[in-house]
Design an enzyme around this catalytic site. Structure first.
Site, mmCIF file in Angstrom:
data_model
loop_
_atom_site.group_PDB
_atom_site.id
_atom_site.type_symbol
_atom_site.label_atom_id
_atom_site.label_comp_id
_atom_site.label_asym_id
_atom_site.label_seq_id
_atom_site.Cartn_x
_atom_site.Cartn_y
_atom_site.Cartn_z
ATOM 1 N N LYS A 98 0.822 -1.211 0.000
ATOM 2 C CA LYS A 98 0.000 0.000 0.000
ATOM 3 C C LYS A 98 0.861 1.268 0.000
ATOM 4 C CE LYS A 98 -2.337 -0.879 3.774
ATOM 5 N NZ LYS A 98 -1.717 -2.175 4.159
ATOM 6 N N ARG A 156 -9.704 0.761 8.160
ATOM 7 C CA ARG A 156 -9.300 -0.609 8.445
ATOM 8 C C ARG A 156 -10.416 -1.397 9.123
ATOM 9 N NH1 ARG A 156 -3.374 0.435 8.560
ATOM 10 N NH2 ARG A 156 -2.207 -1.462 8.983
ATOM 11 N N ARG A 214 11.617 -5.978 5.135
ATOM 12 C CA ARG A 214 11.254 -4.599 4.837
ATOM 13 C C ARG A 214 12.048 -3.584 5.662
ATOM 14 N NH1 ARG A 214 4.977 -2.711 4.711
ATOM 15 N NH2 ARG A 214 5.040 -2.650 6.965
ATOM 16 N N ARG A 218 10.890 -1.222 10.941
ATOM 17 C CA ARG A 218 9.803 -0.866 11.840
ATOM 18 C C ARG A 218 9.689 -1.859 12.980
ATOM 19 N NH1 ARG A 218 4.576 0.391 8.273
ATOM 20 N NH2 ARG A 218 3.741 -0.830 9.990
ATOM 21 N N ARG A 251 -0.541 -9.076 12.998
ATOM 22 C CA ARG A 251 -1.055 -8.011 12.132
ATOM 23 C C ARG A 251 -1.847 -8.589 10.973
ATOM 24 N NH1 ARG A 251 3.661 -4.880 10.175
ATOM 25 N NH2 ARG A 251 2.182 -3.316 9.469
HETATM 26 P P1 AMP Z 1 0.608 0.673 8.951
HETATM 27 O O1 AMP Z 1 1.775 1.559 8.822
HETATM 28 O O2 AMP Z 1 -0.540 1.111 8.073
HETATM 29 O O3 AMP Z 1 0.944 -0.771 8.754
HETATM 30 O O4 AMP Z 1 0.071 0.818 10.466
HETATM 31 C C1 AMP Z 1 0.885 0.484 11.564
HETATM 32 C C2 AMP Z 1 0.027 0.293 12.808
HETATM 33 O O5 AMP Z 1 -0.663 1.521 13.104
HETATM 34 C C3 AMP Z 1 -1.071 -0.740 12.687
HETATM 35 O O6 AMP Z 1 -0.600 -2.049 12.940
HETATM 36 C C4 AMP Z 1 -2.053 -0.252 13.744
HETATM 37 O O7 AMP Z 1 -1.613 -0.558 15.052
HETATM 38 C C5 AMP Z 1 -1.966 1.255 13.574
HETATM 39 N N1 AMP Z 1 -2.927 1.720 12.547
HETATM 40 C C6 AMP Z 1 -2.646 2.254 11.336
HETATM 41 N N2 AMP Z 1 -3.760 2.563 10.676
HETATM 42 C C7 AMP Z 1 -4.795 2.203 11.471
HETATM 43 C C8 AMP Z 1 -6.206 2.254 11.336
HETATM 44 N N3 AMP Z 1 -6.792 2.737 10.223
HETATM 45 N N4 AMP Z 1 -6.948 1.797 12.368
HETATM 46 C C9 AMP Z 1 -6.396 1.324 13.495
HETATM 47 N N5 AMP Z 1 -5.061 1.224 13.670
HETATM 48 C C10 AMP Z 1 -4.261 1.661 12.679
#
Ligand code: AMP
Length: 221
Positions: free
Chosen positions: A13, A88, A127, A160, A171
């Site tokens: 993404k 999400r 990554r 990360r 996740r």
């Molecule tokens: P990402 O960078 O999109 O993979 O997000 C990293 C982490 O941030 C996720 O594993 C969640 O803990 C939190 N997070 C990101 N976007 C959301 C969302 N839309 N709703 C809830 N938690 C989120």
């Protein structure tokens, strides 16, 4: 035009949102990046989010929705947004519909990148990310020119905290439980464009651009 990128962690993404932003002049709004920025700035929001992020779980809807609502109220988002990692959950999708409707807007297209779980796990494991520009590298599939250093910003890459083995499966499980239902939510609205996310970065990009162009040409935007 408002676009949503949908896909599991590791589906690409972030990478594809950045590339799309080069073709369609829309800001990328990544809820994950917003949480990481809040964390880096040691805000109350960051502290709250960290607990969930470290466990590979979703930050509660109210907190996430309020944060994204604030971001998209900024002037650069007035003509549309590329949403990356938001919504999400179905509740977030409904909140996004409401937020956009208040401005006479709606989600124009949802780009769903389909990637099988074993491929996701392999991708997440290799990554590395640039802390400055957010560009994502992969040790095998898209390595940086000088190991450990961003090609563009020349700063050290980092892995990360939630890309480590323990949180990866969690996740993905959370995605399947809470986010995958959004496929049906948007399919029912006729907004879902599905793309094979296991192709090369360039091929996925071309497929996404084609899907967006088809919608803009149809006058839906
Ligand atoms: P990402 O960078 O999109 O993979 O997000 C990293 C982490 O941030 C996720 O594993 C969640 O803990 C939190 N997070 C990101 N976007 C959301 C969302 N839309 N709703 C809830 N938690 C989120």
């Amino acid at each position: 035009m408002d676009l949503v990128l949908l896909g599991a962690p590791g589906a690409g993404k972030g990478t594809q949102a950045s590339l799309l932003g080069e073709v369609f002049p829309l800001p990328r709004v990544s809820s994950g990046d917003l949480f990481r920025a809040a964390l880096a700035n040691q805000t109350e929001l960051g502290r709250k989010a960290k607990v969930y992020m470290d466990r590979g779980e979703l930050v509660p809807d109210e907190v996430t929705i309020a944060m994204v609502a604030e971001r998209i109220a900024e002037p650069d988002c007035a003509q549309g947004v590329i949403f990356d990692g938001f919504p999400r959950t179905v509740a977030q999708a409904q909140a996004l519909d409401d937020l956009l409707a208040r401005q006479g807007r709606r989600v124009d297209l949802v780009l769903y990148m389909r990637v099988a779980t074993p491929v996701l796990l392999e991708r997440l494991a290799g990554r590395w990310t640039c802390p400055q520009c957010g560009r994502v590298y992969h040790r095998v599939y898209s390595p940086e020119q000088v190991q450990g250093v961003c090609d563009d910003c020349h700063v050290a890459l980092y892995q990360r905290a939630d890309d480590t083995a323990e949180t990866q499966s969690r996740r993905i499980a959370v995605y399947l439980e809470q986010t995958a239902p959004l496929q049906d939510y948007y399919r029912a609205k006729g907004l879902l464009a599905e793309v094979d996310g296991e192709q090369t970065i360039e091929a996925v990009h071309r497929a996404l651009v084609e899907a967006v162009r088809a919608v803009s040409a149809g006058g839906a935007a």
